[in-house]
Design an enzyme around this catalytic site. Structure first.
Site, PDB file in Angstrom:
ATOM      1  N   LYS A 121      -9.725  -1.075  -9.413  1.00  0.00           N
ATOM      2  CA  LYS A 121      -8.564  -2.074  -9.280  1.00  0.00           C
ATOM      3  C   LYS A 121      -9.329  -3.210  -7.312  1.00  0.00           C
ATOM      4  CE  LYS A 121      -5.986   0.612  -9.538  1.00  0.00           C
ATOM      5  NZ  LYS A 121      -6.963   1.943  -9.884  1.00  0.00           N
ATOM      6  N   ASN A 144      -2.092  -1.469  -3.257  1.00  0.00           N
ATOM      7  CA  ASN A 144      -2.518  -0.618  -3.602  1.00  0.00           C
ATOM      8  C   ASN A 144      -3.789  -0.885  -2.237  1.00  0.00           C
ATOM      9  OD1 ASN A 144      -2.720   2.550  -3.635  1.00  0.00           O
ATOM     10  ND2 ASN A 144      -4.471   1.828  -4.715  1.00  0.00           N
ATOM     11  N   HIS A 191      -4.409  11.120 -12.345  1.00  0.00           N
ATOM     12  CA  HIS A 191      -3.672  11.044 -11.830  1.00  0.00           C
ATOM     13  C   HIS A 191      -2.165  12.158 -12.569  1.00  0.00           C
ATOM     14  CE1 HIS A 191      -4.326   8.599  -7.993  1.00  0.00           C
ATOM     15  NE2 HIS A 191      -4.633   7.834  -8.755  1.00  0.00           N
TER      16      HIS A 191
END
Length: 458
Positions: A121, A144, A191
């Site tokens: 990302k 982020n 996660h």
């Protein structure tokens, strides 16, 4: 999301995103209160001064349901667990629980390019920003990646585009947010300690496309079967990147072959990655995704090619640290999940001494058995997940545990021979031993350089 003056909001968590949310709301005349788990002594003085000046009430030392009294909405920061009792209490009271993306929905005055995925990302987001700048545009790059996404609204003048890196935590509470161009790079287990299952994690990522409509575009990683199968609204344009025939942006022999059939954008172009920092197998995919995104955003070949030439990847991503006695040391500290670890190993052509481990995120390390068995000659494990990783992988290769990063680097050097590669690709979070992946990567590099200096002085 439109918010009227006089609305009362409670922000949970006063990290960078939480503080940005407070500023955004205060500037719109919202009456804001903030609850933070830290003691007041742990909050920076300049933050306390801002809250006092803005007449923002502050609760410290934890979150209480009583603090919600009179609120119209509750806004947790992206790192705040969604099962906190105070958020459960908010839902029971019928209060909307919104994320920063929900607040931003429909408010950006320029096109939005949003990037998500388990791995790559930050590189793709940074590269898109660089390609836009090389094409003469001025993008806001945030989310982020470091700059909170609501910071755009503090000074929106002059931006031609918004480029956002978005995590699954942010997308959990995306509300009606929709990007003009959305990218889902890949999906691998990550996660799971928060989301509970791969299915729930995948759905959070796919929220990126939930509200897209006619005229919007979706870019999907075709090499990843889960990403490629992402459902889209039928009127949304679907574009793909990868190595397979038929991809809009196809990787072949170190080149990106772009074929578009989209009105004024129709045509074929080619980009050569040799001589750039994007020639590795992983970065070829990242480059293909970014090139496709900025082409759809209206950039032309000359600017894109210039941006590719001058791009420098963010640190701690397959970064060369040093070569000592013929052994190359590579820092991929940002490999914080098993998908990133697998991708790092898959791109290695030399025998690998792997340093892995850290804080477990609910991962199934047995999924790494094929690539570890094929690529790794020796495994050095660190951190809380060392036992779990040894149980899953220790039967494949010689495996040992280290107590510190310095111990791990020295053990790896002992196990390596000239022509080998020592790779730090933890596959885990860093918070058991370090403040973040960046500190972990810096400490690794410092230990490598220390060994190199010792060899020179010997």
């Amino acid at each position: 999301m439109q918010i009227s003056r006089g609305t009362q909001a409670v922000v949970i968590g006063l990290g960078a995103a939480g503080l940005s949310t407070v500023r955004y709301l205060v500037n719109r005349g919202v009456r804001v209160r903030v609850s933070d788990r830290r003691a007041v002594e742990q909050i920076p003085p300049d933050t306390l001064a801002f809250l006092k000046q803005a007449e923002v009430a502050l609760e410290t030392g934890g979150h209480t349901a009583a603090f919600l009294a009179g609120a119209d909405m509750v806004i947790p920061g992206p790192g705040v667990p969604l099962d906190l009792p105070v958020l459960q209490a908010a839902r029971k009271q019928g209060l909307p629980v919104l994320g920063e993306l929900a607040l931003a929905a429909g408010q950006y005055a320029v096109p939005v390019i949003a990037v998500t995925g388990s791995n790559g990302k930050t590189t793709v987001t940074s590269l898109i920003g660089e390609l836009l700048r090389a094409s003469g545009k001025n993008p806001f790059v945030g989310g982020n990646i470091g700059t909170p996404l609501l910071d755009y609204f503090a000074d929106p003048q002059g931006y031609d585009a918004v480029v956002l890196e978005l995590s699954s935590f942010q997308l959990d509470l995306a509300g009606a947010f929709r990007p003009d161009i959305g990218l889902l790079l890949n999906i691998s287990p990550d996660h799971l300690d928060r989301h509970g299952s791969l299915e729930a994690y995948t759905l959070a990522k796919q929220n990126l496309f939930r509200h897209q409509q006619l005229g919007d575009r979706a870019i999907l990683g075709a090499d990843d079967p889960v990403a490629a199968a992402t459902p889209l609204n039928p009127e949304v344009g679907r574009f793909t990147f990868g190595r397979a025939e038929g991809c809009t942006a196809r990787i072949a022999d170190g080149r990106i072959l772009l074929t578009l059939m989209a009105g004024a954008l129709s045509g074929k172009t080619e980009y050569v990655l040799s001589g750039t920092t994007l020639h590795s197998s992983v970065n070829q995919l990242n480059a293909a995704a970014a090139i496709l995104a900025v082409t759809l955003a209206g950039c032309e070949q000359a600017g894109i090619a210039e941006g590719l030439r001058r791009f420098v990847p963010p640190p701690h991503r397959m970064a060369e640290v040093a070569t000592i006695d013929g052994v190359r040391f590579i820092n991929d500290s940002k490999a914080t999940n098993i998908g990133a670890l697998e991708a790092a190993l898959a791109g290695c052509e030399s025998p690998v001494v792997l340093i892995a481990g850290g804080r477990d995120k609910g991962s199934d390390y047995s999924l790494l058995r094929e690539v570890v068995g094929r690529k790794v000659k020796h495994l050095v494990l660190v951190g809380e997940a060392a036992g779990l990783m040894r149980a899953a992988l220790g039967s494949l290769v010689p495996t040992e545990a280290a107590t510190t990063m310095e111990d791990a680097v020295r053990r790896a050097m002992t196990a390596a021979a000239s022509g080998d590669l020592v790779l730090l690709a933890p596959g885990c979070a860093s918070f058991d031993m370090f403040s973040g992946y960046d500190e972990r990567g810096r400490v690794f590099a410092e230990c490598v350089h220390q060994i190199g200096q010792e060899r020179l002085e010997a």
